[in-house]
Design an enzyme around this catalytic site. Structure first.
Site, PDB file in Angstrom:
ATOM      1  CB  SER A  41      -0.736  -0.089   1.267  1.00  0.00           C
ATOM      2  OG  SER A  41      -1.732  -1.176   1.220  1.00  0.00           O
ATOM      3  CD  GLU A 112      -3.737   5.025 -12.899  1.00  0.00           C
ATOM      4  OE1 GLU A 112      -4.775   3.843 -12.306  1.00  0.00           O
ATOM      5  OE2 GLU A 112      -2.715   5.082 -12.074  1.00  0.00           O
ATOM      6  CG  HIS A 231       4.087  -2.735 -13.847  1.00  0.00           C
ATOM      7  ND1 HIS A 231       4.992  -2.135 -15.030  1.00  0.00           N
ATOM      8  CD2 HIS A 231       3.406  -1.840 -13.772  1.00  0.00           C
ATOM      9  CE1 HIS A 231       4.659  -0.887 -14.915  1.00  0.00           C
ATOM     10  NE2 HIS A 231       3.592  -0.634 -14.371  1.00  0.00           N
ATOM     11  NE  ARG A 277      -0.239  -1.650 -15.514  1.00  0.00           N
ATOM     12  CZ  ARG A 277      -0.453  -1.382 -14.370  1.00  0.00           C
ATOM     13  NH1 ARG A 277      -0.901  -2.274 -13.309  1.00  0.00           N
ATOM     14  NH2 ARG A 277      -0.349  -0.461 -13.686  1.00  0.00           N
ATOM     15  CG  HIS A 338       2.297  -4.962 -10.338  1.00  0.00           C
ATOM     16  ND1 HIS A 338       3.023  -4.161  -9.798  1.00  0.00           N
ATOM     17  CD2 HIS A 338       1.185  -4.002 -10.582  1.00  0.00           C
ATOM     18  CE1 HIS A 338       2.404  -2.826  -9.508  1.00  0.00           C
ATOM     19  NE2 HIS A 338       1.388  -2.817 -10.202  1.00  0.00           N
TER      20      HIS A 338
HETATM   21  C1  LIG Z   1       4.505  -0.722  -6.891  1.00  0.00           C
HETATM   22  C2  LIG Z   1       3.216  -1.065  -6.854  1.00  0.00           C
HETATM   23  C3  LIG Z   1       2.305   0.080  -7.117  1.00  0.00           C
HETATM   24  C4  LIG Z   1       0.789  -0.147  -7.024  1.00  0.00           C
HETATM   25  N1  LIG Z   1       0.309   0.977  -7.400  1.00  0.00           N
HETATM   26  C5  LIG Z   1      -1.060   1.041  -7.028  1.00  0.00           C
HETATM   27  C6  LIG Z   1      -2.057   1.906  -7.504  1.00  0.00           C
HETATM   28  O1  LIG Z   1      -1.633   2.980  -7.842  1.00  0.00           O
HETATM   29  N2  LIG Z   1      -3.267   1.634  -7.431  1.00  0.00           N
HETATM   30  C7  LIG Z   1      -4.003   0.800  -7.028  1.00  0.00           C
HETATM   31  O2  LIG Z   1      -5.003   0.483  -6.617  1.00  0.00           O
HETATM   32  N3  LIG Z   1      -3.169  -0.437  -6.485  1.00  0.00           N
HETATM   33  C8  LIG Z   1      -1.852  -0.306  -6.497  1.00  0.00           C
HETATM   34  N4  LIG Z   1      -1.007  -1.249  -6.451  1.00  0.00           N
HETATM   35  C9  LIG Z   1      -1.606  -2.473  -5.709  1.00  0.00           C
HETATM   36  C10 LIG Z   1      -1.838  -2.062  -4.102  1.00  0.00           C
HETATM   37  O3  LIG Z   1      -0.817  -1.230  -3.788  1.00  0.00           O
HETATM   38  C11 LIG Z   1      -1.999  -3.327  -3.284  1.00  0.00           C
HETATM   39  O4  LIG Z   1      -2.921  -4.305  -4.115  1.00  0.00           O
HETATM   40  C12 LIG Z   1      -2.714  -3.227  -1.986  1.00  0.00           C
HETATM   41  O5  LIG Z   1      -1.994  -2.089  -1.407  1.00  0.00           O
HETATM   42  C13 LIG Z   1      -2.597  -4.213  -1.127  1.00  0.00           C
HETATM   43  O6  LIG Z   1      -2.955  -3.718   0.232  1.00  0.00           O
HETATM   44  P1  LIG Z   1      -3.001  -4.666   1.245  1.00  0.00           P
HETATM   45  O7  LIG Z   1      -3.572  -4.215   2.496  1.00  0.00           O
HETATM   46  O8  LIG Z   1      -3.900  -5.901   0.909  1.00  0.00           O
HETATM   47  O9  LIG Z   1      -1.607  -5.301   1.541  1.00  0.00           O
HETATM   48  P2  LIG Z   1      -0.458  -4.827   1.873  1.00  0.00           P
HETATM   49  O10 LIG Z   1      -0.354  -3.072   1.701  1.00  0.00           O
HETATM   50  O11 LIG Z   1       0.856  -5.268   1.155  1.00  0.00           O
HETATM   51  O12 LIG Z   1       0.032  -4.970   3.476  1.00  0.00           O
HETATM   52  C14 LIG Z   1       0.464  -6.279   3.941  1.00  0.00           C
HETATM   53  C15 LIG Z   1       0.539  -6.314   5.270  1.00  0.00           C
HETATM   54  O13 LIG Z   1       0.508  -7.754   5.684  1.00  0.00           O
HETATM   55  C16 LIG Z   1       1.589  -7.948   6.552  1.00  0.00           C
HETATM   56  N5  LIG Z   1       2.038  -9.054   6.454  1.00  0.00           N
HETATM   57  C17 LIG Z   1       2.058  -9.866   5.547  1.00  0.00           C
HETATM   58  N6  LIG Z   1       2.292 -11.423   6.022  1.00  0.00           N
HETATM   59  C18 LIG Z   1       2.349 -11.385   7.281  1.00  0.00           C
HETATM   60  C19 LIG Z   1       2.442 -12.291   8.383  1.00  0.00           C
HETATM   61  N7  LIG Z   1       2.561 -13.547   8.090  1.00  0.00           N
HETATM   62  N8  LIG Z   1       2.074 -11.957   9.364  1.00  0.00           N
HETATM   63  C20 LIG Z   1       1.844 -10.827   9.833  1.00  0.00           C
HETATM   64  N9  LIG Z   1       1.763  -9.738   8.924  1.00  0.00           N
HETATM   65  C21 LIG Z   1       1.947 -10.058   7.914  1.00  0.00           C
HETATM   66  C22 LIG Z   1       2.746  -7.175   5.942  1.00  0.00           C
HETATM   67  O14 LIG Z   1       3.684  -6.884   6.936  1.00  0.00           O
HETATM   68  C23 LIG Z   1       1.921  -5.680   5.637  1.00  0.00           C
HETATM   69  O15 LIG Z   1       1.639  -5.000   6.902  1.00  0.00           O
HETATM   70  C24 LIG Z   1       0.477  -1.167  -6.536  1.00  0.00           C
HETATM   71  C25 LIG Z   1       1.267  -2.404  -6.043  1.00  0.00           C
HETATM   72  C26 LIG Z   1       2.757  -2.097  -6.128  1.00  0.00           C
HETATM   73  C27 LIG Z   1       3.472  -3.285  -5.350  1.00  0.00           C
END
Ligand SMILES: Cc1cc2nc3c(=O)[nH]c(=O)nc-3n(C[C@H](O)[C@H](O)[C@H](O)COP(=O)(O)OP(=O)(O)OC[C@H]3O[C@@H](n4cnc5c(N)ncnc54)[C@H](O)[C@@H]3O)c2cc1C
Length: 504
Positions: A41, A112, A231, A277, A338
């Site tokens: 995130s 986008e 990506h 993409r 990605h």
């Molecule tokens: C470079 C990049 C650019 C992106 N740009 C965009 C964008 O512009 N717009 C968009 O909509 N999406 C974008 N995405 C996708 C989007 O960012 C992600 O899909 C989204 O942020 C995922 O959020 P999340 O809360 O599910 O996981 P994350 O934000 O990855 O958080 C995961 C959390 O889980 C924790 N965790 C993992 N395993 C364990 C465990 N076993 N025990 C305890 N904690 C654990 C980690 O420590 C972390 O705190 C992008 C992704 C990337 C990589």
């Protein structure tokens, strides 16, 4: 043993949204594998999609999402989540997120690929960082949310009565090298993605499919795991992280070339470098495979140095850090894993098939993305489903039951101790070849056999030791890889991100 009303695993946008949206009288544990800001995130660049302009409509956002998803989106889910866009943005603004604004102080909307209208709310080109900075600041003002950094969730604990679902989870406290039991009737898995199943990924180090591994061992249903987005243009230099080289470069005229200077995209698609993409990613993979290359070049050297400096300062600086001057040199790029469109099967509230177990964000599959994700819909999904789950949990009281066992060692019997680091790298190469951009049935079958062999051989160390994290991660990666390969084998036809070269 610690007792909580709700345990949330993951402090990215999905996990933090639930934590902040739950009533303050509930006692909540929020676990992060590393420090709070190490999550996908925080890395998001583009922004978050929402229908806010008078020229736009929910119907158009639904239609764009459906087109990207290649017919496999869940229609009701798309309608529901897209409709939550404006309220999700209101909520983020109320939490103090400093989004970019226009001269009239309205949220600035950008556009986008795949979106028919301007509907991406952003904070410059570092949207995720602005969002997470504001939300993490809010968390510090919530005494009911107990943050446990460097706490690695291992497995769920079963309730004594099998029908009662789960009773909490076990975690590895990496600071004190000991096991912790978090007792709770509600566990939310928001552990992010699985990019590190592949040798090249834009994902942070925590993205090792832990949520998929944990949920699958608890018997939760999975969906759409075969759809993994690559990506097309991530930096491909030995020793350098595969950071994203934005599509905006191609938008501003950059060409893709083989290292000998030959431009190749026109031969793959009439839109050349401006094709979507997944088409660009497959074209690059094809070129790399056919010509035995480990990268291709993204070349914008024909534009003025001043233009490049003004428009791409961050990319220019990061490439210079690794000895590539974008003003003079082609940037070595290759596709990188990605985003996982699939995951733990849930409804729009995050409920999995196991009572008391919820999944959110990239770990979950609500059905929003179908066979391919529309850009900037994933952050929207994190907020919309996170708020919906908090609302659901606020109403559904369940009493705390003592878990059947909190003995992790029982699950961790010692078998042949394979070299976890070596197997991890071999697994990544295997996944690149078998379950990457182009797939073939017989390669997938061979990969499945190899992965099962590693699963059988993997043991966890008898003592809480340094190597435990890499073994726990490898176990999750192998469990997720086996499920991805099975899903890819079952889907014989090519669809969206899943391309079978032997398929129909
Ligand atoms: C470079 C990049 C650019 C992106 N740009 C965009 C964008 O512009 N717009 C968009 O909509 N999406 C974008 N995405 C996708 C989007 O960012 C992600 O899909 C989204 O942020 C995922 O959020 P999340 O809360 O599910 O996981 P994350 O934000 O990855 O958080 C995961 C959390 O889980 C924790 N965790 C993992 N395993 C364990 C465990 N076993 N025990 C305890 N904690 C654990 C980690 O420590 C972390 O705190 C992008 C992704 C990337 C990589």
């Amino acid at each position: 043993m610690m007792h909580y009303d709700v345990v949330i695993v993951g402090a990215g946008l999905a996990g933090v949204t639930v934590a902040l949206s739950l009533p303050p009288q509930l006692r909540i544990a929020l676990l992060a594998k590393d420090q709070l800001d190490l999550c996908a995130s925080d890395r998001a660049q583009g922004g978050i999609a929402a229908v806010l302009s008078a020229d736009d409509s929910l119907a158009q956002h639904v239609q764009d999402t459906r087109v990207a998803g290649a017919g496999l989106c869940d229609e009701a889910v798309v309608q529901h989540i897209v409709a939550q866009g404006p309220a999700s943005l209101d909520w983020l603004c109320s939490q103090g997120v400093a989004f970019s604004r226009d001269a009239q102080q309205r949220l600035h909307l950008t556009r986008e690929g795949g979106h028919s209208q301007r509907r991406i709310v952003h904070a410059g080109d570092a949207s995720g960082h602005a969002i997470m900075k504001a939300l993490h600041a809010q968390l510090r003002q919530r005494p009911n949310v107990i943050i446990h950094e460097h706490m690695l969730a291992i497995d769920l604990c079963a309730a004594p009565d099998a029908d009662a679902g789960i009773a909490g989870l076990l975690a590895f406290d990496q600071k004190h090298f000991c096991q912790k039991a978090f007792v709770s009737p509600h566990v939310v898995l928001a552990t992010g993605g699985l990019g590190h199943l592949y040798s090249k990924t834009s994902n942070p180090a925590c993205a090792t499919a832990d949520g998929i591994g944990i949920a699958s061992r608890a018997g939760a249903a999975m969906r759409h795991l075969e759809f993994i987005q690559f990506h097309p243009t991530c930096l491909a230099l030995p020793g350098a992280p595969a950071f994203l080289i934005s599509e905006a470069l191609r938008g501003e005229g950059a060409f893709l070339r083989r290292p000998d200077g030959t431009r190749f995209m026109p031969a793959h698609d009439a839109r050349a470098e401006l094709a979507p993409r997944d088409i660009v990613a497959r074209a690059i993979a094809h070129e790399m495979q056919t010509h035995g290359l480990d990268h291709v070049l993204l070349d914008i050297t024909h534009r003025d140095a001043a233009f490049i400096e003004a428009h791409f300062p961050m990319i220019l600086q990061r490439c210079l850090d690794y000895g590539v001057d974008v003003r003079r040199d082609g940037i070595p790029v290759a596709p990188a894993a990605h985003y996982s469109c699939g995951g733990v099967a849930t409804d729009t509230v995050g409920r999995s098939s196991v009572p008391g177990l919820y999944a959110l964000g990239e770990t979950a599959c609500t059905g929003l993305h179908g066979a391919n994700r529309l850009a900037s819909n994933s952050l929207l999904e994190c907020v919309a489903t996170g708020r919906a789950l908090a609302n659901h949990l606020a109403k559904s009281a369940r009493s705390v039951t003592a878990p059947k066992s909190t003995d992790a060692a029982a699950a961790a019997e010692v078998r042949a101790q394979i070299d976890a680091q070596a197997v991890r790298m071999q697994l990544q190469t295997l996944m690149d070849t078998a379950a990457g951009l182009l797939r073939h049935g017989s390669t997938l079958e061979r990969a499945g056999r190899q992965i099962r062999q590693w699963q059988d051989q993997l043991g966890l160390p008898a003592r809480w030791a340094d190597s435990l994290r890499e073994r726990l991660e490898l176990r999750n990666m192998l469990d997720a890889a086996a499920l991805i390969v099975d899903a890819a084998l079952l889907r014989r036809e090519s669809c969206g991100l899943h391309q079978r070269i032997d398929g129909t």
